[in-house]
Design an enzyme around this catalytic site. Structure first.
Site, PDB file in Angstrom:
ATOM      1  N   TYR A  52      34.639 -13.597 -10.763  1.00 23.51           N
ATOM      2  CA  TYR A  52      34.534 -13.076  -9.388  1.00 23.51           C
ATOM      3  C   TYR A  52      35.684 -12.117  -9.103  1.00 23.51           C
ATOM      4  CZ  TYR A  52      34.965 -13.212  -4.259  1.00 23.51           C
ATOM      5  OH  TYR A  52      35.102 -12.875  -2.932  1.00 23.51           O
ATOM      6  N   SER A  90      38.177  -8.390  -2.261  1.00 20.32           N
ATOM      7  CA  SER A  90      38.776  -9.716  -2.049  1.00 20.32           C
ATOM      8  C   SER A  90      40.215  -9.675  -2.547  1.00 20.32           C
ATOM      9  CB  SER A  90      38.005 -10.772  -2.846  1.00 20.32           C
ATOM     10  OG  SER A  90      38.716 -12.003  -2.838  1.00 20.32           O
TER      11      SER A  90
HETATM   12  P1  NAP Z   1      28.557 -16.163   2.764  1.00 21.54           P
HETATM   13  O1  NAP Z   1      29.006 -16.876   3.989  1.00 21.54           O
HETATM   14  O2  NAP Z   1      28.211 -16.936   1.536  1.00 21.54           O
HETATM   15  O3  NAP Z   1      27.346 -15.190   3.156  1.00 21.54           O
HETATM   16  C1  NAP Z   1      26.781 -14.403   2.154  1.00 21.54           C
HETATM   17  C2  NAP Z   1      25.787 -13.433   2.756  1.00 21.54           C
HETATM   18  O4  NAP Z   1      25.358 -12.559   1.708  1.00 21.54           O
HETATM   19  C3  NAP Z   1      24.568 -14.084   3.318  1.00 21.54           C
HETATM   20  O5  NAP Z   1      24.114 -13.314   4.410  1.00 21.54           O
HETATM   21  C4  NAP Z   1      23.587 -14.034   2.134  1.00 21.54           C
HETATM   22  O6  NAP Z   1      22.220 -14.014   2.541  1.00 21.54           O
HETATM   23  C5  NAP Z   1      23.949 -12.716   1.546  1.00 21.54           C
HETATM   24  N1  NAP Z   1      23.646 -12.581   0.124  1.00 21.54           N
HETATM   25  C6  NAP Z   1      24.036 -13.384  -0.896  1.00 21.54           C
HETATM   26  N2  NAP Z   1      23.550 -12.925  -2.063  1.00 21.54           N
HETATM   27  C7  NAP Z   1      22.837 -11.813  -1.755  1.00 21.54           C
HETATM   28  C8  NAP Z   1      22.075 -10.908  -2.527  1.00 21.54           C
HETATM   29  N3  NAP Z   1      21.943 -11.052  -3.857  1.00 21.54           N
HETATM   30  N4  NAP Z   1      21.452  -9.886  -1.880  1.00 21.54           N
HETATM   31  C9  NAP Z   1      21.565  -9.737  -0.542  1.00 21.54           C
HETATM   32  N5  NAP Z   1      22.271 -10.563   0.233  1.00 21.54           N
HETATM   33  C10 NAP Z   1      22.895 -11.585  -0.374  1.00 21.54           C
HETATM   34  O7  NAP Z   1      29.700 -15.134   2.271  1.00 21.54           O
HETATM   35  P2  NAP Z   1      30.994 -14.552   3.028  1.00 21.54           P
HETATM   36  O8  NAP Z   1      32.103 -15.521   2.859  1.00 21.54           O
HETATM   37  O9  NAP Z   1      30.638 -14.065   4.375  1.00 21.54           O
HETATM   38  O10 NAP Z   1      31.338 -13.338   2.047  1.00 21.54           O
HETATM   39  C11 NAP Z   1      30.910 -12.018   2.318  1.00 21.54           C
HETATM   40  C12 NAP Z   1      31.676 -11.073   1.395  1.00 21.54           C
HETATM   41  O11 NAP Z   1      33.069 -11.268   1.588  1.00 21.54           O
HETATM   42  C13 NAP Z   1      31.414 -11.316  -0.090  1.00 21.54           C
HETATM   43  O12 NAP Z   1      31.375 -10.079  -0.769  1.00 21.54           O
HETATM   44  C14 NAP Z   1      32.625 -12.121  -0.519  1.00 21.54           C
HETATM   45  O13 NAP Z   1      32.894 -11.972  -1.885  1.00 21.54           O
HETATM   46  C15 NAP Z   1      33.691 -11.496   0.348  1.00 21.54           C
HETATM   47  N6  NAP Z   1      34.874 -12.349   0.522  1.00 21.54           N
HETATM   48  C16 NAP Z   1      34.785 -13.548   1.158  1.00 21.54           C
HETATM   49  C17 NAP Z   1      35.937 -14.316   1.301  1.00 21.54           C
HETATM   50  C18 NAP Z   1      35.932 -15.657   1.981  1.00 21.54           C
HETATM   51  O14 NAP Z   1      36.930 -16.384   1.897  1.00 21.54           O
HETATM   52  N7  NAP Z   1      34.862 -16.045   2.681  1.00 21.54           N
HETATM   53  C19 NAP Z   1      37.153 -13.878   0.767  1.00 21.54           C
HETATM   54  C20 NAP Z   1      37.194 -12.646   0.129  1.00 21.54           C
HETATM   55  C21 NAP Z   1      36.049 -11.890   0.013  1.00 21.54           C
HETATM   56  P3  NAP Z   1      21.295 -15.372   2.460  1.00 21.54           P
HETATM   57  O15 NAP Z   1      21.790 -16.249   3.556  1.00 21.54           O
HETATM   58  O16 NAP Z   1      19.905 -14.887   2.680  1.00 21.54           O
HETATM   59  O17 NAP Z   1      21.542 -15.954   1.107  1.00 21.54           O
END
Ligand code: NAP
Length: 250
Positions: free
Chosen positions: A159, A145
């Site tokens: 985080y 991130s």
């Molecule tokens: P999201 O929309 O909250 O989706 C999270 C996904 O991860 C869901 O499929 C969830 O499954 C799964 N998950 C959560 N906890 C888990 C666990 N303990 N074991 C296995 N699966 C798990 O998140 P996102 O925004 O797509 O983020 C994905 C990645 O990108 C993360 O690493 C996040 O830190 C990174 N990121 C995101 C952003 C942003 O702005 N969105 C920015 C920088 C980095 P369930 O639905 O079953 O809970």
């Protein structure tokens, strides 16, 4: 057995992970869609891939649990007998808080899922990809991130620190296995429009912060997926230990 490569995406059921699964299937990967609890979302991704003629399966497992991770990889072995790519995407944020308000429980959960989960999944992947263990190479992409660089003060420094650990892990593991045909890279998303902001208590965070982003808009999950797919593909065959900012200039 089909010789199409197999990709495991942790947290592949929603947001960035789901976009990676769909893009990978379009490019011919067979996809393992891992999820933690929302089975319907995972099955929806699988159905969309199958409807488009691709191959996918959903496997439940919490990356915060070593037992679940071992079971997840065993299921990949059983179903496909090979693993060519891993995207360490599963990750969490928590409510906005200052460090002087953070509990031990919060910190342990954050580090267990975001850091240790990714490291254990990478360990299992290298055990299958490295020729030291009978594998034939592969590629891992860790989702970091921009928080790793910005520090996220008064929001979630925990985080941000967990993602900085992912950056260092990416560089170290990349150099450790570079001569074994296993490439390790990372993508640093900026502010991407997914559900993760709601899980941190701020559903409108992506639109609220748009004016602070040089490109004046949040990114889409697909824009992150395209960068991830590049790093998984032979088009990046000489790239390892790289950390790619995909953040609209943030
Ligand atoms: P999201 O929309 O909250 O989706 C999270 C996904 O991860 C869901 O499929 C969830 O499954 C799964 N998950 C959560 N906890 C888990 C666990 N303990 N074991 C296995 N699966 C798990 O998140 P996102 O925004 O797509 O983020 C994905 C990645 O990108 C993360 O690493 C996040 O830190 C990174 N990121 C995101 C952003 C942003 O702005 N969105 C920015 C920088 C980095 P369930 O639905 O079953 O809970």
């Amino acid at each position: 057995m089909s010789e199409r490569p197999v990709l495991l995406v942790t947290g592949g059921s929603r947001g960035i992970g789901a976009a990676v699964c769909l893009a990978a299937a379009e490019q011919g990967w067979r996809v393992v869609v891992n999820y933690a609890s929302n089975e319907a979302a995972a099955q929806d991704v699988v159905a969309r891939i199958r409807d488009a003629g691709g191959e996918a399966m959903a496997v439940k497992g919490d990356v915060g649990s070593e037992m679940d991770i071992l079971a997840l990889f065993a299921e990949v072995d059983r179903a496909y007998g090979r693993l060519d790519g891993l995207v360490n995407n599963a990750g969490i944020v928590d409510r906005a808080a200052r460090v002087d308000e953070m509990s031990l429980e919060r910190l342990e959960r954050m580090m267990r899922i975001n850091i240790i989960g990714s490291m254990l999944c990478a360990r299992e992947a290298v055990r299958r990809m490295s020729p030291r263990h009978g594998g034939r190479g592969g590629a891992i992409v860790n989702i970091s991130s921009m928080a790793a660089v910005l520090g996220s003060p008064s929001q979630y420094v925990d985080y941000a620190a967990s993602k900085a650990a992912i950056d260092t892990f990416t560089v170290g593991l990349a150099r450790e296995v570079a001569s074994e045909g296993v490439r390790i890279n990372a993508v640093r998303p900026g502010i991407i429009d997914t559900d993760i902001h709601a899980s941190g208590g701020e559903p409108d965070r992506a639109t609220r912060l748009a004016s602070t982003i040089p490109m004046q808009r949040p990114g889409t999950a697909r824009e992150i997926a395209d960068a991830v797919l590049h790093l998984l593909s032979p088009a990046s065959s000489y790239t390892t230990g790289a950390i790619l900012n995909v953040s609209g200039g943030r």
